[in-house]
Design a protein around this motif. Structure first.
Motif, PDB file in Angstrom:
ATOM      1  N   THR A  38       1.002  -0.964  -0.197  1.00 28.55           N
ATOM      2  CA  THR A  38       0.022   0.075  -0.144  1.00 28.55           C
ATOM      3  C   THR A  38       0.875   1.330   0.237  1.00 28.55           C
ATOM      4  O   THR A  38       2.039   1.095   0.522  1.00 28.55           O
ATOM      5  N   SER A  39       0.434   2.234  -0.500  1.00 30.25           N
ATOM      6  CA  SER A  39       1.155   3.759  -0.396  1.00 30.25           C
ATOM      7  C   SER A  39      -0.042   4.686  -0.103  1.00 30.25           C
ATOM      8  O   SER A  39      -1.079   4.616  -0.607  1.00 30.25           O
ATOM      9  N   ASP A  41      -2.138   7.914  -0.094  1.00 31.17           N
ATOM     10  CA  ASP A  41      -2.739   8.458  -1.243  1.00 31.17           C
ATOM     11  C   ASP A  41      -2.970   9.961  -0.612  1.00 31.17           C
ATOM     12  O   ASP A  41      -3.810  10.254   0.038  1.00 31.17           O
ATOM     13  N   ARG A  42      -1.999  10.783  -1.282  1.00 29.23           N
ATOM     14  CA  ARG A  42      -2.097  12.244  -0.672  1.00 29.23           C
ATOM     15  C   ARG A  42      -3.331  13.091  -1.061  1.00 29.23           C
ATOM     16  O   ARG A  42      -3.339  14.333  -0.671  1.00 29.23           O
ATOM     17  N   THR A  43      -4.035  12.480  -1.711  1.00 25.22           N
ATOM     18  CA  THR A  43      -5.357  13.389  -2.122  1.00 25.22           C
ATOM     19  C   THR A  43      -6.502  12.929  -1.179  1.00 25.22           C
ATOM     20  O   THR A  43      -7.359  13.813  -1.135  1.00 25.22           O
ATOM     21  N   LYS A  44      -6.012  12.479  -0.003  1.00 27.58           N
ATOM     22  CA  LYS A  44      -7.158  11.948   0.971  1.00 27.58           C
ATOM     23  C   LYS A  44      -6.674  12.295   2.351  1.00 27.58           C
ATOM     24  O   LYS A  44      -5.367  12.481   2.269  1.00 27.58           O
ATOM     25  N   ASP A  49      -7.210   7.681   4.538  1.00 27.16           N
ATOM     26  CA  ASP A  49      -6.386   6.914   3.729  1.00 27.16           C
ATOM     27  C   ASP A  49      -5.814   5.624   4.578  1.00 27.16           C
ATOM     28  O   ASP A  49      -5.712   4.568   3.940  1.00 27.16           O
ATOM     29  N   ASP A  52      -8.461   3.121   4.421  1.00 26.05           N
ATOM     30  CA  ASP A  52      -8.537   2.616   3.232  1.00 26.05           C
ATOM     31  C   ASP A  52      -7.618   1.607   2.947  1.00 26.05           C
ATOM     32  O   ASP A  52      -7.719   0.308   2.579  1.00 26.05           O
ATOM     33  N   ARG A  53      -6.167   1.807   3.400  1.00 27.28           N
ATOM     34  CA  ARG A  53      -5.038   1.059   3.488  1.00 27.28           C
ATOM     35  C   ARG A  53      -5.370  -0.179   4.191  1.00 27.28           C
ATOM     36  O   ARG A  53      -4.965  -1.441   3.745  1.00 27.28           O
TER      37      ARG A  53
END
Length: 189
Positions: A38-39, A41-44, A49, A52-53
């Motif tokens: 996983t990485s 997500d800078r948009t969240k 995030d 989600d991960r």
């Protein structure tokens, strides 16, 4: 009666190594292994995030547990650093493992990295390469599973997970669990 099958994990949040190892009368067999990545997500928002991960890791481990009928989970033991962000990420990994164990009714056996290295390689200071070589010799199918993983660093996470399964097999608790579940065990090394 069936074989003792363990889902083993090298916990992490960005890279989580996993393996399914069966202990048969013929010896250990690595049925599957891989790395879940996983990485951020800078948009969240970070907290969304992280959820989600965590969900992604959990759902993939749950699918594997269901596919292979897992009744025992083994994990490299928690070892905390001096870095709050790294520890926080690792805590997510252990939280989802605990939830998975509860959902599928599987106890979680934790093994320290030093014990894994000692049981698999014969010394507590074994290198990543020595662990990888040892698990390939000890568990049928390990080499093929590891070679299917392209990146060396990712391969190391999966090899660590196989090592965790092999080390967990030698835990008295695992023998007791296997007996209660009516699972067979091959002779311990």
């Amino acid at each position: 009666m069936g074989d003792l099958r363990i889902l083993a994990v090298d916990p992490g949040f960005a890279s989580l190594g996993w393996a399914v190892v069966s202990f048969t009368d013929s010896g250990p067999v690595c049925e599957a292994a891989g790395v879940l990545r996983t990485s951020a997500d800078r948009t969240k928002l970070k907290y969304n995030d992280n959820v989600d991960r965590s969900r992604y890791l959990y759902e993939n481990l749950k699918q594997t547990a269901d596919q292979f009928g897992i009744r025992i989970i083994a994990s490299e033991a928690q070892s905390w650093t001096r870095f709050a962000n790294a520890d926080r990420a690792l805590a997510f990994s252990f939280g989802l493992l605990s939830a998975l164990g509860v959902e599928i009714g599987a106890p979680i056996v934790q093994i320290t990295p030093q014990v894994v290295k000692a049981r698999v390689c014969g010394k507590k200071t074994a290198s990543k390469d020595e662990v990888m070589q040892a698990v390939c010799k000890l568990a049928t199918g390990s080499q093929d599973r590891l070679e299917a993983i392209r990146a060396t660093t990712q391969r190391e996470h999966a090899a660590d997970a196989i090592g965790v399964a092999l080390a967990a097999f030698e835990e008295p608790l695992v023998y007791g669990i296997a007996s209660v579940l009516g699972l067979t065990k091959c002779e311990q090394r």
